[in-house]
Design an enzyme around this catalytic site. Structure first.
Site, PDB file in Angstrom:
ATOM      1  N   HIS A 205     -64.966  -4.466  38.793  1.00  0.00           N
ATOM      2  CA  HIS A 205     -64.035  -4.602  37.664  1.00  0.00           C
ATOM      3  C   HIS A 205     -62.760  -5.363  38.010  1.00  0.00           C
ATOM      4  O   HIS A 205     -61.973  -5.666  37.107  1.00  0.00           O
ATOM      5  CB  HIS A 205     -63.658  -3.232  37.104  1.00  0.00           C
TER       6      HIS A 205
HETATM    7  C1  UD1 Z   1     -57.244  -0.461  35.277  1.00  0.00           C
HETATM    8  C2  UD1 Z   1     -56.247  -0.468  36.436  1.00  0.00           C
HETATM    9  C3  UD1 Z   1     -56.993  -0.564  37.754  1.00  0.00           C
HETATM   10  C4  UD1 Z   1     -58.069   0.472  37.869  1.00  0.00           C
HETATM   11  C5  UD1 Z   1     -58.994   0.341  36.660  1.00  0.00           C
HETATM   12  C6  UD1 Z   1     -60.120   1.351  36.701  1.00  0.00           C
HETATM   13  C7  UD1 Z   1     -54.034  -1.475  36.063  1.00  0.00           C
HETATM   14  C8  UD1 Z   1     -53.221  -2.680  36.309  1.00  0.00           C
HETATM   15  N1  UD1 Z   1     -55.331  -1.585  36.371  1.00  0.00           N
HETATM   16  O1  UD1 Z   1     -57.825  -1.762  35.249  1.00  0.00           O
HETATM   17  O2  UD1 Z   1     -56.082  -0.392  38.801  1.00  0.00           O
HETATM   18  O3  UD1 Z   1     -58.796   0.274  39.055  1.00  0.00           O
HETATM   19  O4  UD1 Z   1     -58.214   0.542  35.490  1.00  0.00           O
HETATM   20  O5  UD1 Z   1     -60.960   1.219  35.622  1.00  0.00           O
HETATM   21  O6  UD1 Z   1     -53.511  -0.487  35.600  1.00  0.00           O
HETATM   22  N2  UD1 Z   1     -61.154  -1.046  28.065  1.00  0.00           N
HETATM   23  C9  UD1 Z   1     -62.023  -0.424  27.207  1.00  0.00           C
HETATM   24  N3  UD1 Z   1     -62.033   0.934  27.186  1.00  0.00           N
HETATM   25  C10 UD1 Z   1     -61.228   1.683  27.981  1.00  0.00           C
HETATM   26  C11 UD1 Z   1     -60.339   1.024  28.839  1.00  0.00           C
HETATM   27  C12 UD1 Z   1     -60.316  -0.342  28.874  1.00  0.00           C
HETATM   28  O7  UD1 Z   1     -62.779  -1.049  26.485  1.00  0.00           O
HETATM   29  O8  UD1 Z   1     -61.278   2.913  27.909  1.00  0.00           O
HETATM   30  C13 UD1 Z   1     -61.121  -2.521  28.105  1.00  0.00           C
HETATM   31  C14 UD1 Z   1     -59.771  -3.050  27.722  1.00  0.00           C
HETATM   32  O9  UD1 Z   1     -59.658  -3.284  26.388  1.00  0.00           O
HETATM   33  C15 UD1 Z   1     -59.679  -4.301  28.537  1.00  0.00           C
HETATM   34  C16 UD1 Z   1     -60.498  -4.000  29.771  1.00  0.00           C
HETATM   35  O10 UD1 Z   1     -61.335  -2.903  29.446  1.00  0.00           O
HETATM   36  O11 UD1 Z   1     -60.280  -5.373  27.853  1.00  0.00           O
HETATM   37  C17 UD1 Z   1     -59.627  -3.698  30.961  1.00  0.00           C
HETATM   38  O12 UD1 Z   1     -58.942  -2.462  30.805  1.00  0.00           O
HETATM   39  P1  UD1 Z   1     -57.502  -2.160  31.498  1.00  0.00           P
HETATM   40  O13 UD1 Z   1     -57.245  -0.705  31.510  1.00  0.00           O
HETATM   41  O14 UD1 Z   1     -56.519  -3.078  30.950  1.00  0.00           O
HETATM   42  O15 UD1 Z   1     -57.653  -2.613  32.986  1.00  0.00           O
HETATM   43  P2  UD1 Z   1     -58.744  -2.233  34.034  1.00  0.00           P
HETATM   44  O16 UD1 Z   1     -59.369  -3.509  34.405  1.00  0.00           O
HETATM   45  O17 UD1 Z   1     -59.595  -1.100  33.583  1.00  0.00           O
END
Ligand code: UD1
Length: 367
Positions: A205
């Site tokens: 990820h």
């Molecule tokens: C975040 C953390 C990272 C951690 C990771 C674990 C930061 C900077 N990053 O990154 O350290 O290792 O979580 O998963 O805080 N999304 C969904 N559903 C959810 C959550 C996210 O669909 O429940 C989608 C979001 O819309 C986005 C993508 O997933 O498009 C990334 O989510 P985001 O929480 O922004 O960052 P992570 O890459 O998950």
């Protein structure tokens, strides 16, 4: 004493849960669980809360996704309102996600004594958003709870006074031990038609791996090559699912036979890991869990903030080119009786509570 515990994203929940349980059992502490809502999908959040026997949060800030500044800013604004209305004696933030840094800045500016659990880890890679969150959090907080001696050394080198630092060990092991019976009973691999010891688990990820379509394609190619040798199960993070889809790579993995599944709850995921021959990941926490379990971990990163998982554990850093060879080497190695890093023993939450009690007493003695 009233303790605010901040939970935000999937990797936080297994750090918060053992602490919440230990604080709830202590007569002198009242934990207040605050979910910022950074992760909100049922299988990224609610299912994991249930597995870890966490109650519904006392406060849910409902932040959701957004750019880094939007997400960080929204958490600050929302947490400030909660902290002002329900002034805690302590604030505890965990890990390195955007909500960690946001609440650390908000809490310390309000003069709330603030603790960082999992302090001192450094990848020295400032292109990683988590590294900036770690640096910012550790420079602000009053108390730094570290998992390992390398973290203590990093903080000393940054000039953090040693009396603020307590090495408590790795809380992820507490989460595993709390759930061990359920994990061992789960057999999620069997449900997917995989035999114990006969498959690998993949997670990906990190923006550095999945956001650039060329890099993602190289990794997919490497996984397809590995699949011919070792069947792979790949619980796909939402971010990665979106990137694979837009790069047209989902079909390539499926055609090769890689089992793509939704993100698994904690118990199901750890059940997959405990039965795996090897794990291929870019996660931080999984490097630690595989070290604890003595399972080879091929870490798809250029660096790690958790070097002890290499020096004393089962992790090795690999890239798309070296993955296959490193996997062969790891699988050929006899499963040595491995030494677990000191204080990775399932008793970290108890050490956190003891330290918090001592510091509470010292603060009230100082008036
Ligand atoms: C975040 C953390 C990272 C951690 C990771 C674990 C930061 C900077 N990053 O990154 O350290 O290792 O979580 O998963 O805080 N999304 C969904 N559903 C959810 C959550 C996210 O669909 O429940 C989608 C979001 O819309 C986005 C993508 O997933 O498009 C990334 O989510 P985001 O929480 O922004 O960052 P992570 O890459 O998950």
């Amino acid at each position: 004493a009233r303790v605010h515990l901040i939970a935000a994203a999937r990797p936080n929940f297994m750090k918060v849960a053992p602490l919440w349980h230990a604080l709830s059992a202590a007569p002198d502490f009242t934990p207040v669980l605050i979910h910022t809502g950074q992760h909100y999908d049922a299988n990224m959040s609610d299912a994991i809360f249930a597995d870890l026997r966490l109650p519904a949060p006392d406060h849910h800030l409902g932040i959701g996704s957004g750019s880094h500044a939007e997400q960080t800013g929204r958490v600050m604004i929302a947490y400030e309102a909660v902290a002002l209305a329900d002034r805690p004696d302590w604030l505890i933030v965990v890990g390195d996600v955007n909500s960690t840094a946001a609440c650390a800045l908000t809490g310390t500016k309000l003069g709330i004594p603030t603790v960082h659990l999992e302090a001192g880890l450094r990848s020295r890679d400032r292109a990683m958003p988590e590294e900036l969150n770690r640096l910012m959090t550790d420079v602000l907080v009053d108390v730094l709870w570290t998992p390992s001696p390398d973290a203590d050394a990093n903080l000393a080198a940054e000039g953090i006074p040693p009396e603020r630092v307590t090495r408590v060990g790795n809380i992820m092991m507490d989460a595993f031990e709390l759930s061990r019976p359920a994990i061992l009973a789960a057999d999620h691999a069997g449900a997917l038609g995989l035999a114990a010891g006969g498959y690998g688990v993949v997670t990906l990820h990190r923006p550095s791996n999945v956001d650039d379509p060329a890099q993602l394609a190289r990794l997919v190619q490497a996984l397809v090559a590995v699949q011919a040798r070792l069947p792979l199960v790949f619980p796909v993070h939402p971010r990665t699912a979106a990137r694979l889809e837009s790069a047209g790579l989902t079909a390539r993995l499926e055609a090769a036979g890689v089992r793509l599944v939704a993100p698994a709850s904690y118990v199901r995921f750890m059940s997959l890991v405990t039965g795996a021959a090897a794990v291929i990941t870019d996660s931080g926490g999984i490097q630690e869990e595989t070290t604890y379990l003595g399972i080879p971990c091929l870490t798809l990163r250029d660096n790690t903030e958790r070097p002890i998982t290499i020096s004393e554990g089962t992790s090795r850093l690999v890239n798309a080119t070296t993955l296959e060879g490193a996997l062969e080497t790891a699988l050929a190695e006899p499963k040595a009786a491995r030494r677990r890093p000191d204080l990775w023993d399932g008793h970290t939450a108890a050490r956190c509570v003891a330290d918090l009690r001592e510091r509470t007493a010292a603060a009230s003695a100082a008036g």
